[in-house]
Design a protein around this motif. Structure first.
Motif: not given
Length: 186
Positions: A31-34, A89-91, A94-96
């Protein structure tokens, strides 16, 4: 307990802990890398922890009400595949958080019912729980180390194919499990 049943149950633990070893230690880094900030990552992890407490109770209620046994493990596996795929694939924050909540609800159906099934089969057929469960411990260590090297040398995206492959294998194994109905609570 037959040898075939032993390998089916052992495979269940093998792939369950392969998913756990590929996803859990590296989810925050992924998640951090995203590009997610530490607050969002921490919040998604706390949501996961909260549903770890709540969702087994929900699954137990549904299993009792509808006389589900093995079906809970199968449904949990299928929903885990969908929810963990969506995490990758969330951006948005809230989606995460919603994807992580869905993952935790689905994932926490599998282990309690796997344990109930395994213990019921061991009791009925003089099996050895420790030998069955050992496969999960072995693959967890191997997966954590392997994915760690993959993340270090190939990047954090290593987590995605390994965890998704392990979930697909886990789902395949769930269809091969013996039927069981959880013992009614008194």
């Amino acid at each position: 307990m037959t040898g075939n049943e032993y390998w089916r149950l052992s495979s269940l633990y093998f792939f369950f802990y392969a998913v756990l070893g590929a996803f859990v230690p590296y989810r925050s880094r992924y998640l951090s890398e995203q590009g997610f900030d530490s607050f969002t990552i921490g919040l998604s992890m706390s949501v996961m922890s909260a549903f770890t407490v709540i969702s087994p109770l929900l699954w137990a209620y549904l299993a009792d009400k509808f006389q589900l046994g093995k079906k809970v493990i199968v449904i949990g596996g299928l929903l885990t595949l969908i929810s963990i795929s969506s995490i990758y694939y969330q951006t948005t924050a809230l989606a995460i958080i919603l994807s992580t909540a869905a993952y935790s609800i689905a994932w926490n159906a599998i282990n309690p019912f796997s344990e109930a099934l395994t213990l019921a089969r061991v009791k009925a057929g003089n099996g050895d729980y420790n030998r069955i469960r050992l496969w999960g411990s072995i693959v967890y260590i191997i997966t954590v180390l392997s994915v760690g090297y993959g993340v270090q040398y190939l990047g954090v995206w290593t987590v995605v194919p390994v965890s998704l492959s392990a979930i697909v294998a886990l789902i395949a194994v769930t269809f091969l499990l013996p039927e069981f109905t959880p013992t009614a609570r008194v």
